[in-house]
Structure formats: structure tokens, C-alpha cells
Motif scaffolding. Structure first.
Motif, mmCIF file in Angstrom:
data_model
loop_
_atom_site.group_PDB
_atom_site.id
_atom_site.type_symbol
_atom_site.label_atom_id
_atom_site.label_comp_id
_atom_site.label_asym_id
_atom_site.label_seq_id
_atom_site.Cartn_x
_atom_site.Cartn_y
_atom_site.Cartn_z
ATOM 1 N N ALA A 198 -3.162 0.500 4.501
ATOM 2 C CA ALA A 198 -2.578 1.828 4.307
ATOM 3 C C ALA A 198 -2.783 2.692 5.546
ATOM 4 O O ALA A 198 -3.881 2.742 6.111
ATOM 5 C CB ALA A 198 -3.199 2.503 3.087
ATOM 6 N N LEU A 253 -5.123 3.306 -4.480
ATOM 7 C CA LEU A 253 -3.735 2.997 -4.785
ATOM 8 C C LEU A 253 -3.411 3.617 -6.142
ATOM 9 O O LEU A 253 -4.107 3.361 -7.137
ATOM 10 C CB LEU A 253 -3.505 1.485 -4.822
ATOM 11 C CG LEU A 253 -3.750 0.737 -3.518
ATOM 12 C CD1 LEU A 253 -3.505 -0.755 -3.719
ATOM 13 C CD2 LEU A 253 -2.892 1.288 -2.392
ATOM 14 N N SER A 261 0.842 -1.207 0.000
ATOM 15 C CA SER A 261 0.000 0.000 0.000
ATOM 16 C C SER A 261 0.870 1.248 0.000
ATOM 17 O O SER A 261 0.424 2.312 0.424
ATOM 18 C CB SER A 261 -0.930 -0.005 1.213
ATOM 19 O OG SER A 261 -0.178 -0.011 2.422
ATOM 20 N N THR A 262 2.092 1.149 -0.513
ATOM 21 C CA THR A 262 3.018 2.276 -0.466
ATOM 22 C C THR A 262 2.764 3.325 -1.543
ATOM 23 O O THR A 262 3.500 4.307 -1.616
ATOM 24 C CB THR A 262 4.475 1.793 -0.545
ATOM 25 O OG1 THR A 262 4.679 1.120 -1.787
ATOM 26 C CG2 THR A 262 4.816 0.881 0.623
ATOM 27 N N HIS A 303 -0.393 4.628 -1.777
ATOM 28 C CA HIS A 303 -1.684 5.137 -1.310
ATOM 29 C C HIS A 303 -1.765 6.652 -1.511
ATOM 30 O O HIS A 303 -0.856 7.384 -1.126
ATOM 31 C CB HIS A 303 -1.826 4.775 0.181
ATOM 32 C CG HIS A 303 -2.896 5.517 0.900
ATOM 33 N ND1 HIS A 303 -2.663 6.143 2.101
ATOM 34 C CD2 HIS A 303 -4.186 5.727 0.603
ATOM 35 C CE1 HIS A 303 -3.774 6.710 2.525
ATOM 36 N NE2 HIS A 303 -4.710 6.468 1.624
ATOM 37 N N HIS A 336 2.926 7.082 5.666
ATOM 38 C CA HIS A 336 2.840 5.898 4.815
ATOM 39 C C HIS A 336 3.765 4.819 5.356
ATOM 40 O O HIS A 336 4.671 5.102 6.127
ATOM 41 C CB HIS A 336 3.181 6.231 3.363
ATOM 42 C CG HIS A 336 4.612 6.608 3.153
ATOM 43 N ND1 HIS A 336 5.094 7.871 3.425
ATOM 44 C CD2 HIS A 336 5.672 5.892 2.720
ATOM 45 C CE1 HIS A 336 6.385 7.909 3.160
ATOM 46 N NE2 HIS A 336 6.759 6.733 2.735
#
Length: 110
Positions: A74, A83, A46-47, A49, A104
Motif C-alpha cells: 500500500a 485494509l 491493497s486498494t 487501504h 493509492h
């Protein structure tokens, strides 16, 4: 070209243009936005987001169940979270505004 507006955590605004069909993740990274995208768009983290402006959120195709599952991981996810790797820019998204979340998960240990 599709216009995209990025709003940073500190209030900085950056407007860029990208061709139709471009993924928002790469557009953001090319613009120097702080989106890691550890899984390189494979929807395994989920980086990437982002928070989509409420007025623009309804213009996006619905998130898949798999994307919603990743958004559960996230940090700071809200109703209009998505995303960036799952957003393909189209003419219908011209003028899209997204905000970088205040926090994050950093999978690279930076």
C-alpha cells in the motif's frame, strides 16, 4: 447502528452509520469514499487501504499476516494502516475514525 467517521484527503469529514457485521469497505464505498477494492474483499490487493485513527487502532483485532503482507504494497502505509475489507464493524468499534490515504494504487487504471 455503528457510527463511522471518514476523513478525506482535503479535510472533508463524513459521518455515516452502518449495521453491526458490515464490512468497512462496503460502508465506505456506499458513502462515496474513494476506496477501490479491486479484489472485492479477497485480500489480494491493497486498494482499500485506510489509516485508522491512533485512538481507535487498538480497538481493532490484530491484522493477519496476510493482511500485513498486502499492506506492505500500500502506498503511504503507516503503523495504523489497515485494509478496509478486513474490518468488520462491531459495537466495540462504534465511533471508528478512518482517514483516506493521500495516494493509492489504482488497479482499474482510472
Amino acid at each position: 447502528m455503528i457510527r463511522v467517521r471518514f476523513e478525506g484527503v482535503g479535510g472533508a469529514v463524513q459521518e455515516v452509520q452502518a449495521p453491526p457485521g458490515a464490512r468497512l469497505l462496503e460502508v465506505a464505498q456506499n458513502a462515496g469514499q474513494p476506496l477501490e477494492g479491486t479484489c472485492e474483499g479477497q485480500m489480494a490487493c491493497s486498494t482499500c487501504h485506510v489509516i485508522v485513527a491512533p485512538a481507535d487502532f487498538e480497538r481493532l483485532p490484530p491484522a493477519s499476516e496476510a493482511e500485513e503482507d498486502m499492506l506492505d504494497l500500500a502506498m503511504g502505509a503507516v503503523r495504523t494502516s489497515r485494509l478496509a475489507c478486513q474490518i468488520l464493524l462491531t459495537e466495540a468499534l462504534d465511533g471508528l475514525t478512518v482517514r483516506m490515504p493521500s495516494a493509492h494504487r489504482d488497479m482499474q487504471g482510472r
